[in-house]
Write an enzyme that holds these catalytic residues in place. Structure first.
Site, PDB file in Angstrom:
ATOM      1  N   ARG A  21       1.115  -1.482   0.115  1.00 28.90           N
ATOM      2  CA  ARG A  21      -0.300  -0.195  -0.109  1.00 28.90           C
ATOM      3  C   ARG A  21       0.766   0.870  -0.047  1.00 28.90           C
ATOM      4  O   ARG A  21       0.553   2.123  -0.993  1.00 28.90           O
ATOM      5  CB  ARG A  21      -0.895  -0.478   0.926  1.00 28.90           C
ATOM      6  CG  ARG A  21      -2.136   1.392   1.232  1.00 28.90           C
ATOM      7  CD  ARG A  21      -1.513   2.661   1.766  1.00 28.90           C
ATOM      8  NE  ARG A  21      -1.153   2.365   2.749  1.00 28.90           N
ATOM      9  CZ  ARG A  21      -0.655   3.435   3.060  1.00 28.90           C
ATOM     10  NH1 ARG A  21      -0.607   4.544   2.519  1.00 28.90           N
ATOM     11  NH2 ARG A  21      -0.125   3.700   5.089  1.00 28.90           N
ATOM     12  N   ASP A  22       1.547   1.741   1.322  1.00 33.61           N
ATOM     13  CA  ASP A  22       2.555   2.412   1.118  1.00 33.61           C
ATOM     14  C   ASP A  22       3.425   2.788   0.197  1.00 33.61           C
ATOM     15  O   ASP A  22       4.037   3.724   0.012  1.00 33.61           O
ATOM     16  CB  ASP A  22       2.790   2.694   2.299  1.00 33.61           C
ATOM     17  CG  ASP A  22       3.210   4.209   2.841  1.00 33.61           C
ATOM     18  OD1 ASP A  22       3.328   5.106   1.982  1.00 33.61           O
ATOM     19  OD2 ASP A  22       3.431   4.330   4.538  1.00 33.61           O
ATOM     20  N   HIS A 214       4.676   3.964  12.770  1.00 35.12           N
ATOM     21  CA  HIS A 214       5.608   3.693  11.242  1.00 35.12           C
ATOM     22  C   HIS A 214       5.837   4.711  10.978  1.00 35.12           C
ATOM     23  O   HIS A 214       6.034   6.339  11.381  1.00 35.12           O
ATOM     24  CB  HIS A 214       4.406   3.974  10.662  1.00 35.12           C
ATOM     25  CG  HIS A 214       3.476   4.319   9.345  1.00 35.12           C
ATOM     26  ND1 HIS A 214       3.236   3.760   8.526  1.00 35.12           N
ATOM     27  CD2 HIS A 214       3.838   5.506   8.383  1.00 35.12           C
ATOM     28  CE1 HIS A 214       2.768   3.433   7.155  1.00 35.12           C
ATOM     29  NE2 HIS A 214       3.587   4.625   6.815  1.00 35.12           N
ATOM     30  N   HIS A 216       9.786   6.853   8.242  1.00 35.63           N
ATOM     31  CA  HIS A 216      10.056   6.332   7.397  1.00 35.63           C
ATOM     32  C   HIS A 216      11.072   6.682   7.219  1.00 35.63           C
ATOM     33  O   HIS A 216      11.162   7.454   8.388  1.00 35.63           O
ATOM     34  CB  HIS A 216       8.898   7.496   6.360  1.00 35.63           C
ATOM     35  CG  HIS A 216       7.676   7.362   5.706  1.00 35.63           C
ATOM     36  ND1 HIS A 216       7.746   6.230   3.961  1.00 35.63           N
ATOM     37  CD2 HIS A 216       6.515   7.250   6.943  1.00 35.63           C
ATOM     38  CE1 HIS A 216       6.394   6.767   4.108  1.00 35.63           C
ATOM     39  NE2 HIS A 216       5.786   6.483   5.304  1.00 35.63           N
ATOM     40  N   CYS A 247       4.613   9.086   0.617  1.00 31.38           N
ATOM     41  CA  CYS A 247       3.578  10.221   0.473  1.00 31.38           C
ATOM     42  C   CYS A 247       3.194  11.104  -0.776  1.00 31.38           C
ATOM     43  O   CYS A 247       4.779  11.862  -0.750  1.00 31.38           O
ATOM     44  CB  CYS A 247       3.059  10.494   1.670  1.00 31.38           C
ATOM     45  SG  CYS A 247       1.989  11.796   1.712  1.00 31.38           S
ATOM     46  N   ASN A 256       9.705   3.622   4.229  1.00 31.13           N
ATOM     47  CA  ASN A 256       9.335   2.959   4.776  1.00 31.13           C
ATOM     48  C   ASN A 256      10.791   2.666   5.503  1.00 31.13           C
ATOM     49  O   ASN A 256      11.477   1.861   4.692  1.00 31.13           O
ATOM     50  CB  ASN A 256       8.121   2.201   5.423  1.00 31.13           C
ATOM     51  CG  ASN A 256       7.008   2.914   4.943  1.00 31.13           C
ATOM     52  OD1 ASN A 256       6.236   3.535   4.101  1.00 31.13           O
ATOM     53  ND2 ASN A 256       6.454   3.314   5.986  1.00 31.13           N
TER      54      ASN A 256
HETATM   55  N1  COA Z   1     -13.217   4.791  -3.720  1.00 32.01           N
HETATM   56  C1  COA Z   1     -12.761   5.625  -5.013  1.00 32.01           C
HETATM   57  N2  COA Z   1     -13.666   6.882  -5.272  1.00 32.01           N
HETATM   58  C2  COA Z   1     -13.749   7.547  -4.956  1.00 32.01           C
HETATM   59  C3  COA Z   1     -13.239   7.461  -3.079  1.00 32.01           C
HETATM   60  C4  COA Z   1     -13.089   5.918  -3.327  1.00 32.01           C
HETATM   61  N3  COA Z   1     -13.330   5.775  -1.779  1.00 32.01           N
HETATM   62  N4  COA Z   1     -12.914   8.543  -2.575  1.00 32.01           N
HETATM   63  C5  COA Z   1     -13.955   9.366  -3.421  1.00 32.01           C
HETATM   64  N5  COA Z   1     -13.936   8.922  -4.830  1.00 32.01           N
HETATM   65  C6  COA Z   1     -14.132   9.344  -6.430  1.00 32.01           C
HETATM   66  C7  COA Z   1     -15.240   9.981  -6.855  1.00 32.01           C
HETATM   67  O1  COA Z   1     -16.092   9.275  -6.891  1.00 32.01           O
HETATM   68  C8  COA Z   1     -15.170  10.705  -7.148  1.00 32.01           C
HETATM   69  O2  COA Z   1     -15.416  10.306  -8.428  1.00 32.01           O
HETATM   70  P1  COA Z   1     -15.255  11.171  -9.963  1.00 32.01           P
HETATM   71  O3  COA Z   1     -14.762  12.570  -9.591  1.00 32.01           O
HETATM   72  O4  COA Z   1     -15.486  10.800 -11.185  1.00 32.01           O
HETATM   73  O5  COA Z   1     -17.254  12.055  -9.812  1.00 32.01           O
HETATM   74  C9  COA Z   1     -13.531  11.231  -6.827  1.00 32.01           C
HETATM   75  O6  COA Z   1     -12.995  10.802  -6.464  1.00 32.01           O
HETATM   76  C10 COA Z   1     -13.810  12.253  -6.092  1.00 32.01           C
HETATM   77  O7  COA Z   1     -14.851  12.309  -4.618  1.00 32.01           O
HETATM   78  P2  COA Z   1     -14.476  13.596  -4.043  1.00 32.01           P
HETATM   79  O8  COA Z   1     -16.042  13.211  -2.710  1.00 32.01           O
HETATM   80  O9  COA Z   1     -14.922  14.645  -4.063  1.00 32.01           O
HETATM   81  O10 COA Z   1     -13.213  13.208  -2.645  1.00 32.01           O
HETATM   82  P3  COA Z   1     -11.856  14.797  -2.988  1.00 32.01           P
HETATM   83  O11 COA Z   1     -11.641  15.153  -4.581  1.00 32.01           O
HETATM   84  O12 COA Z   1     -12.137  15.456  -2.233  1.00 32.01           O
HETATM   85  O13 COA Z   1     -10.858  13.036  -2.917  1.00 32.01           O
HETATM   86  C11 COA Z   1      -9.882  11.471  -1.391  1.00 32.01           C
HETATM   87  C12 COA Z   1     -11.167  12.949  -1.583  1.00 32.01           C
HETATM   88  C13 COA Z   1      -9.924  12.067  -0.089  1.00 32.01           C
HETATM   89  C14 COA Z   1     -11.414  10.748  -1.305  1.00 32.01           C
HETATM   90  C15 COA Z   1      -8.921  11.143  -2.590  1.00 32.01           C
HETATM   91  O14 COA Z   1      -8.474  12.460  -2.599  1.00 32.01           O
HETATM   92  C16 COA Z   1      -8.383  10.071  -2.803  1.00 32.01           C
HETATM   93  O15 COA Z   1      -8.906   9.307  -2.039  1.00 32.01           O
HETATM   94  N6  COA Z   1      -6.945  10.488  -2.219  1.00 32.01           N
HETATM   95  C17 COA Z   1      -6.004   9.066  -1.497  1.00 32.01           C
HETATM   96  C18 COA Z   1      -5.236  10.007  -0.483  1.00 32.01           C
HETATM   97  C19 COA Z   1      -4.030   8.985  -0.397  1.00 32.01           C
HETATM   98  O16 COA Z   1      -4.263   7.692  -0.416  1.00 32.01           O
HETATM   99  N7  COA Z   1      -2.921   9.665   0.561  1.00 32.01           N
HETATM  100  C20 COA Z   1      -2.118   8.731   0.132  1.00 32.01           C
HETATM  101  C21 COA Z   1      -2.119   8.016   1.599  1.00 32.01           C
HETATM  102  S1  COA Z   1      -2.345   8.799   3.508  1.00 32.01           S
HETATM  103 ZN    ZN Z   2       3.723   6.020   5.569  1.00 27.95          ZN
END
Ligand code: COA
Ligand code: ZN
Length: 328
Positions: A21-22, A214, A216, A247, A256
């Site tokens: 994942r990370d 956790h 890094h 990240c 990590n």
């Molecule tokens: N699974 C699948 N799709 C998802 C989802 C999920 N858990 N959460 C949001 N989406 C999709 C929505 O359906 C939307 O899709 P569309 O543009 O086709 O309509 C899009 O993502 C944006 O959704 P929204 O609710 O407006 O969220 P956002 O743009 O504010 O994004 C997060 C928020 C957190 C969901 C998104 O930024 C994300 O998944 N980020 C990953 C963060 C991460 O993993 N970081 C590293 C680890 S710390």
């Molecule tokens: Zn991490």
């Protein structure tokens, strides 16, 4: 608790793999689903206590993990291993529960700037959203762990006060009933004395809550931080095989602390990590070909401490000459 950190004396340390994942979330290459499944199975087989298999996030945000459902569906579930998944919101929780994750790892940042950058919400908004996610998990009978990013410092704000971190821990453990908390050093800002202080304070306040550290290895303090945590009473660590990871929202972030480096060092010190180092190394050795570049792991490069090398070809002549000189 003041354990003698230098003498493991068979003490159990739980290693939790987060590389799939990370690690993979930060890679440009899309590792094919079948390869991800094979890696998770190899990691289960190598003796990891918990594996954060994937993340149920937006596939637009993290395309590398867009096959989360399929990976969780196709892995071989080894009894006793906890298969966890990172979940940012309700949508993610529903997907993860549907895919039979054993544990949902909810994530928010202890720093406001990092939370806004990474999750596009204030910390308070994250907390209410995660409260809803935790309620869904509870009614599905799935365990909840909360990962607090930037618990040891924020790349935008600098120091994050200990009381701020413990305050959020208290809300997650007390109000939300999380069974575990992970204190994350997202960008490698943690240092040993700080880590010991926070780990000890957590253990004192919540002795029955599962605590994970956790780290890094961004500034080379990963393993030192692990030892400092053990001295302070911690026994659970996230790590990534090959030392991959980072990240996407933290400039200069790197992998990590490396699982095989930690397993190797802790075994030499007499700890019981449950890890079969040979199997773990075999899994890590597959990474460079899959991600398309070298990985940070020093053990993949150098081998374990007693991986011996042959003497030089002319060793006998060298010895004879040295002995002749001594006799002259
Ligand atoms: N699974 C699948 N799709 C998802 C989802 C999920 N858990 N959460 C949001 N989406 C999709 C929505 O359906 C939307 O899709 P569309 O543009 O086709 O309509 C899009 O993502 C944006 O959704 P929204 O609710 O407006 O969220 P956002 O743009 O504010 O994004 C997060 C928020 C957190 C969901 C998104 O930024 C994300 O998944 N980020 C990953 C963060 C991460 O993993 N970081 C590293 C680890 S710390
Ligand atoms: Zn991490």
């Amino acid at each position: 608790m003041n354990a003698d950190v230098w003498n493991g004396a068979g003490r159990r340390i739980f290693l939790q793999e987060v590389g799939t994942r990370d690690g993979l979330q930060a890679e440009e290459a899309f590792v094919p689903t079948a390869e991800k499944v094979a890696l998770v199975d190899a990691l289960s087989d190598a003796g990891l206590a918990k594996i954060e298999v994937t993340a149920f996030v937006s596939p637009k945000a993290i395309p590398a993990l867009r096959d989360a459902e399929q990976v969780l569906r196709e892995i071989r579930r080894k009894p006793g291993v906890v298969y966890s998944a990172l979940v940012p919101n309700v949508r993610g929780a529903e997907r993860a529960i549907e895919s039979r994750a054993d544990e949902l790892n909810l994530v928010m940042s202890a720093s406001e700037s990092h939370n806004l950058s990474n999750l596009r919400m204030t910390r308070e908004q994250s907390f209410s959203a995660l409260a809803e996610v935790a309620a869904i998990a509870r009614s599905a009978g799935v365990a909840v762990n909360v990962s607090l990013s930037c618990s040891f410092g924020c790349p935008m704000e600098g120091e994050v006060p200990v009381e701020t971190v413990l305050g959020w821990c208290g809300r997650y453990v007390g109000t939300l009933g999380a069974h575990g908390v992970t204190l994350c050093d997202t960008t490698g800002m943690a240092y040993p004395t700080q880590v010991a202080q926070l780990a000890r304070a957590f253990r004192e306040r919540w002795p029955d809550t599962e605590l994970t550290l956790h780290f890094h290895n961004t500034r080379g303090m990963g393993l030192a931080n692990v030892l400092a945590s053990i001295a302070a009473g911690a026994d659970r660590f996230d790590a990534s095989f090959g030392g991959i990871g980072g990240c996407p929202y933290a400039p200069g972030a790197s992998g990590n602390v490396c699982t095989e480096e930690m397993a190797h060092a802790l075994a030499l010190m007499g700890y019981d990590t449950g890890i079969d180092l040979e199997k773990l190394l075999a899994a890590a050795a597959r990474l460079p070909a899959l991600v398309g570049h070298d990985v940070p792991s020093q053990i993949v490069k150098a081998g374990p401490r007693l991986a011996l090398h042959p003497h030089p070809a002319d060793f006998e002549q060298i010895r004879e000459r040295a002995l002749a000189r001594a006799a002259a």
